[in-house]
Design a protein around this motif. Structure first.
Motif, PDB file in Angstrom:
ATOM      1  N   UNK A 119      -4.550  -3.625   8.803  1.00  0.00           N
ATOM      2  CA  UNK A 119      -3.747  -2.420   8.862  1.00  0.00           C
ATOM      3  C   UNK A 119      -3.578  -1.897   7.438  1.00  0.00           C
ATOM      4  N   UNK A 120      -3.207  -0.611   7.261  1.00  0.00           N
ATOM      5  CA  UNK A 120      -3.164  -0.039   5.919  1.00  0.00           C
ATOM      6  C   UNK A 120      -2.275  -0.780   4.931  1.00  0.00           C
ATOM      7  N   UNK A 121      -1.077  -1.191   5.329  1.00  0.00           N
ATOM      8  CA  UNK A 121      -0.188  -1.867   4.379  1.00  0.00           C
ATOM      9  C   UNK A 121      -0.742  -3.223   3.961  1.00  0.00           C
ATOM     10  N   UNK A 122      -1.266  -3.971   4.913  1.00  0.00           N
ATOM     11  CA  UNK A 122      -1.871  -5.263   4.572  1.00  0.00           C
ATOM     12  C   UNK A 122      -3.041  -5.067   3.625  1.00  0.00           C
ATOM     13  N   UNK A 123      -3.844  -4.055   3.908  1.00  0.00           N
ATOM     14  CA  UNK A 123      -5.023  -3.801   3.075  1.00  0.00           C
ATOM     15  C   UNK A 123      -4.628  -3.442   1.653  1.00  0.00           C
ATOM     16  N   UNK A 124      -3.612  -2.613   1.474  1.00  0.00           N
ATOM     17  CA  UNK A 124      -3.281  -2.193   0.114  1.00  0.00           C
ATOM     18  C   UNK A 124      -2.600  -3.302  -0.656  1.00  0.00           C
ATOM     19  N   UNK A 125      -1.883  -4.182   0.011  1.00  0.00           N
ATOM     20  CA  UNK A 125      -1.348  -5.357  -0.685  1.00  0.00           C
ATOM     21  C   UNK A 125      -2.498  -6.231  -1.190  1.00  0.00           C
TER      22      UNK A 125
END
Length: 224
Positions: A119-125
């Motif tokens: 998901x986007x938040x997991x990816x950016x972390x």
């Protein structure tokens, strides 16, 4: 040996099939009727040529053809320290801009990457840690943007997050196995804005996040 076509009826190098089916089931716009999808390339990302009927404003139908480049969706994050008035960017070589007039291809950018299966938040972390070495805490979703809607399908999810020097868990620099060689660059926010105006920062996603930060983000009313 199989006589199939990679990416269509036999797996391509990333294990994908059916890549020529994308778009054939679209029904959201009654003015568009997809006729045919041709797979042009799927070495890593996917290039397609799609033929469709389009109902024009004058009531007539036309046959249109578009090539689309599908590299998946991505995410980017502006890392900032509001107390110290700084932002954390990266610098890396980008061959496409080098081939299109940039002096050396070394772009200053906000940390970013493709979502892959996250998901986007997991990816950016994940990307922030890989590229800068910082583990970030609470992230703020800013907006989602289609960066080049005329030809590229990618939608980028924009975030902002504070960083602290004592939260740096690694050196960053990206993944050598993926050809990444990334420099971490800390700048005063005011200087970063000046670099946008001078053209020293020429990456669209980074400019958008820096301007957001100045207008309504953590540096609103400062740095000018």
């Amino acid at each position: 040996m199989s006589d199939g076509v990679p990416g269509i009826d036999v797996p391509d190098r990333r294990g994908r099939t059916g890549l020529d089916r994308a778009g054939l089931d679209l029904t959201g716009n009654p003015r568009v009727r997809v006729r045919e999808v041709e797979l042009l390339a799927s070495s890593w990302y996917v290039l397609r040529r799609t033929t469709f009927d389009y109902l024009r404003a004058d009531g007539t139908w036309s046959v249109e053809e578009r090539e689309t480049y599908d590299r998946g969706n991505g995410a980017t994050v502006l890392l900032y320290d509001a107390g110290r008035g700084t932002v954390l960017l990266t610098r890396q070589f980008r061959y496409p801009v080098y081939a299109n007039g940039h002096p050396d291809g070394m772009l200053l950018e906000t940390a970013a990457g493709l979502l892959d299966d996250d998901d986007p938040e997991t990816a950016i972390r994940r990307e922030a840690a890989e590229e800068t070495g910082y583990e970030i805490g609470e992230v703020r979703h800013v907006f989602d943007v289609y960066m080049s809607p005329g030809s590229v399908t990618e939608r980028v999810h924009f975030f902002a997050a504070p960083y602290r020097a004592d939260r740096r868990a690694g050196e960053g620099g990206g993944l050598a196995g993926e050809g990444e060689d990334i420099e971490v660059v800390e700048l005063p926010f005011a200087e970063a804005l000046e670099m946008v105006a001078s053209g020293e920062i020429a990456d669209a996603k980074s400019i958008m996040l820096l301007q957001w930060a100045a207008l309504s983000g953590p540096f609103a009313g400062r740095g000018r």
